[in-house]
Design a protein around this motif. Structure first.
Motif, PDB file in Angstrom:
ATOM      1  N   TYR A 195       0.830  -1.113  -0.018  1.00 53.77           N
ATOM      2  CA  TYR A 195      -0.073   0.016   0.251  1.00 53.77           C
ATOM      3  C   TYR A 195       1.231   1.587   0.029  1.00 53.77           C
ATOM      4  O   TYR A 195       0.683   2.199  -0.589  1.00 53.77           O
ATOM      5  CB  TYR A 195      -0.756   0.186   1.165  1.00 53.77           C
TER       6      TYR A 195
ATOM      7  N   PRO B 168       2.103   2.416  -3.439  1.00 56.66           N
ATOM      8  CA  PRO B 168       1.577   3.466  -4.255  1.00 56.66           C
ATOM      9  C   PRO B 168       0.917   5.144  -3.935  1.00 56.66           C
ATOM     10  O   PRO B 168       1.012   6.120  -4.725  1.00 56.66           O
ATOM     11  CB  PRO B 168      -0.119   2.466  -3.975  1.00 56.66           C
TER      12      PRO B 168
ATOM     13  N   THR C 198       2.250   8.225  -5.990  1.00 54.69           N
ATOM     14  CA  THR C 198       1.112   9.230  -6.382  1.00 54.69           C
ATOM     15  C   THR C 198       2.330  10.719  -5.508  1.00 54.69           C
ATOM     16  O   THR C 198       1.879  12.079  -5.842  1.00 54.69           O
ATOM     17  CB  THR C 198      -0.165   9.375  -5.466  1.00 54.69           C
TER      18      THR C 198
ATOM     19  N   ALA D 187       5.931  -3.037 -13.115  1.00 57.71           N
ATOM     20  CA  ALA D 187       3.988  -2.631 -12.310  1.00 57.71           C
ATOM     21  C   ALA D 187       3.559  -4.174 -11.890  1.00 57.71           C
ATOM     22  O   ALA D 187       3.709  -4.770 -10.979  1.00 57.71           O
ATOM     23  CB  ALA D 187       3.158  -2.078 -13.053  1.00 57.71           C
TER      24      ALA D 187
ATOM     25  N   THR E  89       8.344   1.757 -10.514  1.00 53.92           N
ATOM     26  CA  THR E  89       6.601   1.055 -10.197  1.00 53.92           C
ATOM     27  C   THR E  89       7.320   0.181  -9.558  1.00 53.92           C
ATOM     28  O   THR E  89       5.535  -0.607  -8.662  1.00 53.92           O
ATOM     29  CB  THR E  89       5.966   1.132 -11.577  1.00 53.92           C
TER      30      THR E  89
ATOM     31  N   GLY F  23       8.183   2.323  -5.916  1.00 53.45           N
ATOM     32  CA  GLY F  23       7.545   3.425  -5.035  1.00 53.45           C
ATOM     33  C   GLY F  23       8.228   4.949  -5.818  1.00 53.45           C
ATOM     34  O   GLY F  23       7.634   6.096  -4.601  1.00 53.45           O
TER      35      GLY F  23
ATOM     36  N   ALA G 154       0.606   4.278 -10.800  1.00 55.55           N
ATOM     37  CA  ALA G 154      -0.289   4.827 -10.091  1.00 55.55           C
ATOM     38  C   ALA G 154      -1.559   4.518 -11.221  1.00 55.55           C
ATOM     39  O   ALA G 154      -2.824   3.343  -9.975  1.00 55.55           O
ATOM     40  CB  ALA G 154      -0.198   5.769  -9.231  1.00 55.55           C
TER      41      ALA G 154
ATOM     42  N   LYS H 143      -1.873   0.403 -10.147  1.00 56.19           N
ATOM     43  CA  LYS H 143      -1.929  -0.257  -8.830  1.00 56.19           C
ATOM     44  C   LYS H 143      -3.797   0.108  -8.294  1.00 56.19           C
ATOM     45  O   LYS H 143      -4.610  -0.487  -7.355  1.00 56.19           O
ATOM     46  CB  LYS H 143      -1.124   0.328  -7.458  1.00 56.19           C
ATOM     47  N   PHE H 144      -3.554   1.724  -8.790  1.00 54.43           N
ATOM     48  CA  PHE H 144      -5.667   2.370  -8.425  1.00 54.43           C
ATOM     49  C   PHE H 144      -5.875   1.504  -8.958  1.00 54.43           C
ATOM     50  O   PHE H 144      -7.514   1.120  -8.444  1.00 54.43           O
ATOM     51  CB  PHE H 144      -5.575   3.003  -9.446  1.00 54.43           C
TER      52      PHE H 144
ATOM     53  N   LEU I 231      -4.206   1.454  -4.204  1.00 54.93           N
ATOM     54  CA  LEU I 231      -4.283   2.871  -3.981  1.00 54.93           C
ATOM     55  C   LEU I 231      -5.937   3.472  -3.384  1.00 54.93           C
ATOM     56  O   LEU I 231      -6.416   3.469  -3.907  1.00 54.93           O
ATOM     57  CB  LEU I 231      -4.274   3.596  -5.209  1.00 54.93           C
TER      58      LEU I 231
END
Lengths: 98, 285
Positions: free
Chosen positions: B50, B53, B57, B96, B177, B180, B218, B221-222, B227
């Motif tokens: 967690y 991500p 951002t 990712a 990615t 992070g 992002a 992962k969203f 995210l």
């Protein structure tokens, strides 16, 4: 070159809008969630909107570049920016399916 | 993997984490999650899947904010940035996907390696001066020219070894990615040391590109639900505040001292992340 710096400034404007817009939405969303004490509802929607604006800003900037290169008939960079857009699109498609 | 309960105090702590790491990053000229991910995971006990991500951002936010300010000064090499973005976005996609198959311990250890490597790289370049080229050099297709305040003159440069820059960007995208971070920690040294790009142009171009890489990560992962908006929002807001303060202070500090401090902090972070990864491995077995 004057044209280049105007182009650059236009990109900067897009970035500023995205930057300020997402910051405002995220701050507002956070405030709403903290005040209403609920993690679902309007606060969550606003937060998500803020994140989407944030994540979409680089994409918008690339798109603006593609448009600019089309008007300049610079096909090499039209291709280059389209490739980047495709990669960004791939991430969006991946997200929607996941 | 359980999320910690999202209390107002956690939100406040994340904001503070963002502000502190943003300030440190702004001061040292390192953007990205190099400091935020360790803080979120080791101090705030947020699971690394967690934390990454969230950090991505903040990288987008920093990239967007910094580039909106540098745009127009012709420091950002748009052409170079755009072509390198094809590589770095590809790296972002691969990274990712790869990160989905890595265990938490592996992520910690990888993070430790990358930060240690960056610290070493920083030390080896401690005394490197920014070389100003002859003003009659032709920039070529990807080169650039900009006005430098310090010398009052115009800097013109050619970009050399573009394939190398592409490879470095691809690798940086992967690292970005997966772990992070921004990836500038790989890109800037390569562009500056091996591709002939003056440091400030390299930094500006890298910061510009990073937004694309981080958004690829992002977005994915969203979509995976990793995210968490309530955690990302205070981080982004904190980092924006902190980096604004940090960058203002940076203007007054000396370069060599900063680079040394940066290397030291990176080594400490690296050791802590290695330790956490090692601990996880021993707990598992």
């Amino acid at each position: 070159m004057n044209r280049d710096s105007r182009f650059e400034r236009r990109l900067g404007q897009i970035l500023t809008v995205g930057s300020v817009g997402s910051t405002l939405l995220l701050a507002a969303g956070l405030a709403i969630v903290l005040v209403t004490r609920s993690s679902a509802g309007p606060g969550d929607v606003t937060l998500r909107a803020g994140l989407i604006v944030l994540m979409a800003t680089p994409m918008m900037r690339v798109l603006a570049s593609t448009v600019e290169y089309v008007t300049r008939r610079d096909w090499f960079f039209v291709l280059v920016t389209l490739i980047v857009l495709l990669e960004l699109a791939a991430s969006v498609i991946g997200a929607l399916r996941g | 993997m359980p999320l910690p309960e999202i209390t107002p105090s956690l939100v406040a702590f994340i904001f503070i984490a963002g502000a502190l790491t943003g300030a440190l990053g702004g001061l040292l000229g390192i953007g990205g999650g190099v400091f935020l991910v360790p803080f979120l995971t080791l101090v705030l006990k947020i699971p690394i899947i967690y934390a990454i991500p969230i950090s991505l951002t903040t990288v987008i936010a920093t990239s967007t904010a910094v580039s909106s300010q540098t745009a127009g000064r012709q420091l950002i090499n748009l052409r170079l940035g755009m072509i390198l973005e094809t590589a770095t976005a590809a790296g972002g996609l691969v990274g990712a996907i790869v990160s989905m198959f890595l265990s938490d311990a592996a992520l910690y250890i990888a993070f430790g390696f990358v930060t240690a490597g960056s610290a070493l790289g920083m030390i080896s370049r401690l005394d490197k001066r920014n070389v100003i080229l002859d003003a009659t050099v032709l920039p070529g297709r990807f080169g650039g020219r900009f006005h430098e305040d310090e010398s009052g003159g115009e800097v013109v440069y050619r970009v050399k070894r573009l394939p190398l820059a592409m490879i470095a960007s691809f690798v940086a995208g992967n690292v970005s990615t997966t772990l992070g971070m921004g990836g500038g920690i790989i890109k800037v040294p390569v562009l500056n040391a091996w591709c002939g790009v003056p440091l400030r142009a390299a930094a500006a171009t890298s910061a510009f590109m990073i937004g694309v890489t981080a958004s690829v990560g992002a977005i994915l992962k969203f979509g995976e639900g990793l995210l968490v908006p309530m955690l990302a929002a205070p981080a982004v807001l904190g980092v924006r505040l902190g980096s604004a303060v940090g960058m203002r202070t940076a203007a007054q500090a000396s370069a060599r001292w900063l680079k040394t401090l940066m290397a030291v902090v990176l080594f400490v972070v690296s050791a802590l992340m290695f330790a956490e990864g090692a601990l996880m491995l021993t707990r598992a077995s």
